[in-house]
Design an enzyme around this catalytic site. Structure first.
Site, PDB file in Angstrom:
ATOM      1  N   HIS A 164       0.493  -0.932   0.475  1.00 58.55           N
ATOM      2  CA  HIS A 164       0.157  -0.105   0.275  1.00 58.55           C
ATOM      3  C   HIS A 164       0.582   1.119   0.229  1.00 58.55           C
ATOM      4  CE1 HIS A 164       0.683  -1.048   3.772  1.00 58.55           C
ATOM      5  NE2 HIS A 164       0.802  -0.117   4.161  1.00 58.55           N
ATOM      6  N   HIS A 202       0.954   5.167   1.249  1.00 56.96           N
ATOM      7  CA  HIS A 202      -0.058   6.168   2.372  1.00 56.96           C
ATOM      8  C   HIS A 202      -0.114   7.630   1.389  1.00 56.96           C
ATOM      9  CE1 HIS A 202       0.285   4.274   6.255  1.00 56.96           C
ATOM     10  NE2 HIS A 202       1.066   4.294   5.472  1.00 56.96           N
TER      11      HIS A 202
HETATM   12  P1  5GP Z   1       2.525   0.624   7.182  1.00 56.00           P
HETATM   13  O1  5GP Z   1       2.342   1.065   9.216  1.00 56.00           O
HETATM   14  O2  5GP Z   1       2.000  -0.636   6.700  1.00 56.00           O
HETATM   15  O3  5GP Z   1       2.510   1.495   6.402  1.00 56.00           O
HETATM   16  O4  5GP Z   1       0.488   1.312   7.331  1.00 56.00           O
HETATM   17  C1  5GP Z   1      -0.672   0.406   7.473  1.00 56.00           C
HETATM   18  C2  5GP Z   1      -1.191   1.225   7.319  1.00 56.00           C
HETATM   19  O5  5GP Z   1      -3.376   0.494   7.713  1.00 56.00           O
HETATM   20  C3  5GP Z   1      -1.549   1.910   9.057  1.00 56.00           C
HETATM   21  O6  5GP Z   1      -1.235   3.885   8.899  1.00 56.00           O
HETATM   22  C4  5GP Z   1      -2.821   1.969   9.884  1.00 56.00           C
HETATM   23  O7  5GP Z   1      -3.805   2.738  10.437  1.00 56.00           O
HETATM   24  C5  5GP Z   1      -3.887   1.248   8.420  1.00 56.00           C
HETATM   25  N1  5GP Z   1      -4.389   0.119   9.263  1.00 56.00           N
HETATM   26  C6  5GP Z   1      -4.607  -0.675   9.944  1.00 56.00           C
HETATM   27  N2  5GP Z   1      -6.182  -1.785   9.762  1.00 56.00           N
HETATM   28  C7  5GP Z   1      -6.843  -0.985   8.951  1.00 56.00           C
HETATM   29  C8  5GP Z   1      -8.288  -1.402   8.617  1.00 56.00           C
HETATM   30  O8  5GP Z   1      -8.734  -2.233   9.062  1.00 56.00           O
HETATM   31  N3  5GP Z   1      -9.008  -0.769   7.684  1.00 56.00           N
HETATM   32  C9  5GP Z   1      -8.264   1.155   7.731  1.00 56.00           C
HETATM   33  N4  5GP Z   1      -8.708   1.967   6.745  1.00 56.00           N
HETATM   34  N5  5GP Z   1      -6.462   0.784   7.415  1.00 56.00           N
HETATM   35  C10 5GP Z   1      -6.053   0.445   8.347  1.00 56.00           C
END
Ligand code: 5GP
Ligand code: ZN
Length: 136
Positions: free
Chosen positions: A99, A101
């Site tokens: 993903h 951001h």
């Molecule tokens: P990472 O830390 O892997 O770059 O980002 C993962 C993101 O996924 C986090 O910012 C977290 O808030 C988001 N996230 C985790 N679980 C969910 C969910 O169930 N729904 C949504 N919309 N975002 C999620």
């Protein structure tokens, strides 16, 4: 991936506030937002991180990201937009489904810490560039 959160969102098993959906990608709001409008753009198939991303999905996800960034800017009136993308635990990834951001930014919001850096010098830069070209 049965228990992957983002796969479950793709399948409609978990709720998400969706922004955009097409054949390869899905964009929705982050459930924990740095600022209102903080969006996530994902690939639909379960791909853990950028190291497993093929060219078709890479192109598609960046195309959607560009569209979402423009929408975030237009809808929130933010001063800028930062993309953030983490891979593997050491890279800061917490959800292991690729993903990007899309973060609305505001002047002096001090949201992201930046890394301490020093210039390696031209010789070291050229050596590293050669190492990278060799494996590209
Ligand atoms: P990472 O830390 O892997 O770059 O980002 C993962 C993101 O996924 C986090 O910012 C977290 O808030 C988001 N996230 C985790 N679980 C969910 C969910 O169930 N729904 C949504 N919309 N975002 C999620
Ligand atoms: Zn997944």
């Amino acid at each position: 991936m049965d228990d992957c959160i983002f796969c479950r969102i793709v399948r409609g098993e978990l709720p998400a506030s969706k922004i955009h959906e097409d054949e390869h990608t899905l964009a929705f709001l982050n459930i924990v937002a740095a600022h209102p409008g903080h969006a996530l753009v994902i690939v639909k198939p379960h791909v853990a991180n950028i190291l497993d991303l093929d060219d078709t999905l890479a192109a598609a996800v960046f195309q959607t990201t560009a569209r979402v960034a423009k929408a975030v800017k237009a809808a929130t009136g933010c001063d800028g937009v930062t993309l953030f993308q983490a891979n593997e635990v050491a890279g800061g990834q917490t959800v292991f489904h690729f993903h990007i951001h899309v973060l609305p930014r505001y002047t002096n919001d001090k949201l992201l810490p930046f890394w301490p850096a020093s210039s390696p010098g031209r010789e070291a830069l050229d050596d590293m560039a050669a190492r990278l070209r060799a494996v590209l």
